[in-house]
Design a protein around this motif. Structure first.
Motif, PDB file in Angstrom:
ATOM      1  N   VAL A   1       0.834  -1.206   0.000  1.00 26.13           N
ATOM      2  CA  VAL A   1       0.000   0.000   0.000  1.00 26.13           C
ATOM      3  C   VAL A   1       0.866   1.251   0.000  1.00 26.13           C
ATOM      4  N   GLU A   2       1.922   1.271   0.819  1.00 26.77           N
ATOM      5  CA  GLU A   2       2.797   2.438   0.862  1.00 26.77           C
ATOM      6  C   GLU A   2       3.462   2.675  -0.489  1.00 26.77           C
ATOM      7  N   ARG A   3       3.860   1.608  -1.176  1.00 27.66           N
ATOM      8  CA  ARG A   3       4.489   1.778  -2.480  1.00 27.66           C
ATOM      9  C   ARG A   3       3.494   2.341  -3.493  1.00 27.66           C
ATOM     10  N   ALA A   4       2.247   1.859  -3.454  1.00 29.34           N
ATOM     11  CA  ALA A   4       1.229   2.389  -4.361  1.00 29.34           C
ATOM     12  C   ALA A   4       0.948   3.854  -4.061  1.00 29.34           C
ATOM     13  N   GLN A   5       0.933   4.231  -2.790  1.00 29.30           N
ATOM     14  CA  GLN A   5       0.725   5.626  -2.427  1.00 29.30           C
ATOM     15  C   GLN A   5       1.871   6.499  -2.935  1.00 29.30           C
ATOM     16  N   GLN A   6       3.094   5.995  -2.856  1.00 24.49           N
ATOM     17  CA  GLN A   6       4.247   6.735  -3.373  1.00 24.49           C
ATOM     18  C   GLN A   6       4.142   6.891  -4.884  1.00 24.49           C
TER      19      GLN A   6
END
Length: 239
Positions: A172-177
């Motif tokens: 999720v954090e990578r997609a947000q980035q």
């Protein structure tokens, strides 16, 4: 939905951020996946309520009626309520029972609903009463490959404090980035390269699942893909 929105940081180590919005028109908007859980205060039509919200394990849709003033308290990963497992909040909104028109029951006590200016004091009172706590292991695991504890212990503490497995949090954090980079105008190939996506279909699947938009939509529209107007906290009050 049309939403006037403002956000600020928090001095509390338990809080990732605070935001307030006013819906000037009812409707629906895309809500991305969210690793953190929230306390959300809604004031509308002379009534007020608080709910415990998320974390959300995938993108979805949020809706509010017109004239709702909404306060979001976003808790830092690792902050949790010992009496309310985060796994029980996952993908749900839990409405807290009202004690009075402006307070709610939580952990067998009545708590006045906070405004944006007294969130930090409200959270500190919850911490002192043992309603909220924080497990520092979560941040250690996010930044280091291992803590020296048994893997089973790590998994148990992570799940208790976040309601989510580590692999999910990182996805999720990578997609947000990726969404942030595309919203800033970074080209799709460069975004893929920076964040280690195998190819564009891989990136597209991740963004659809976690953010609710495709790379092309984010790149073309930037942050305007949400029907949202932002303004700083020193702008005129929403009241």
């Amino acid at each position: 939905m049309s939403l006037i929105y403002e956000a600020r940081s928090s001095s509390s180590l338990l809080v990732a951020g605070v935001a307030r919005g006013l819906t000037t028109q009812g409707g629906r908007l895309v809500r991305p996946a969210e690793n953190c859980w929230h306390m959300v205060v809604v004031r509308q039509g002379g009534e007020a309520s608080m709910r415990l919200v998320g974390p959300w394990t995938g993108a979805g849709v949020a809706s509010y009626g017109e004239g709702a003033e909404i306060l979001w308290i976003r808790f830092r990963l690792g902050t949790f309520m010992p009496g309310q497992p985060v796994t029980g909040l996952r993908d749900q909104e839990t409405l807290l029972p009202a004690a009075t028109g402006h307070s709610v029951w939580l952990n067998d006590a009545a708590w006045p609903l906070p405004g944006i200016d007294d969130v930090d004091a409200f959270v500190e009172r919850l911490r002192r009463a043992g309603v909220l706590t924080h497990d520092p292991l979560v941040q250690d695991l996010l930044h280091e490959p291992g803590s020296g504890l048994a893997p089973r212990t790590e998994r148990h503490r992570l799940l208790r404090a976040t309601g989510l497995p580590l692999r999910h949090i990182r996805q999720v954090e990578r997609a947000q980035q990726a969404a942030a980079l595309l919203g800033q105008g970074v080209p799709i190939p460069e975004t893929m390269f920076r964040l280690g996506y195998f190819d564009q279909p891989h990136l597209t699947r991740a963004l659809r699942r976690w953010v609710g938009h495709t790379p092309g939509q984010l790149l073309r529209a930037g942050e305007e893909h949400l029907p949202l107007r932002t303004r700083p906290l020193d702008a005129p009050s929403l009241h």
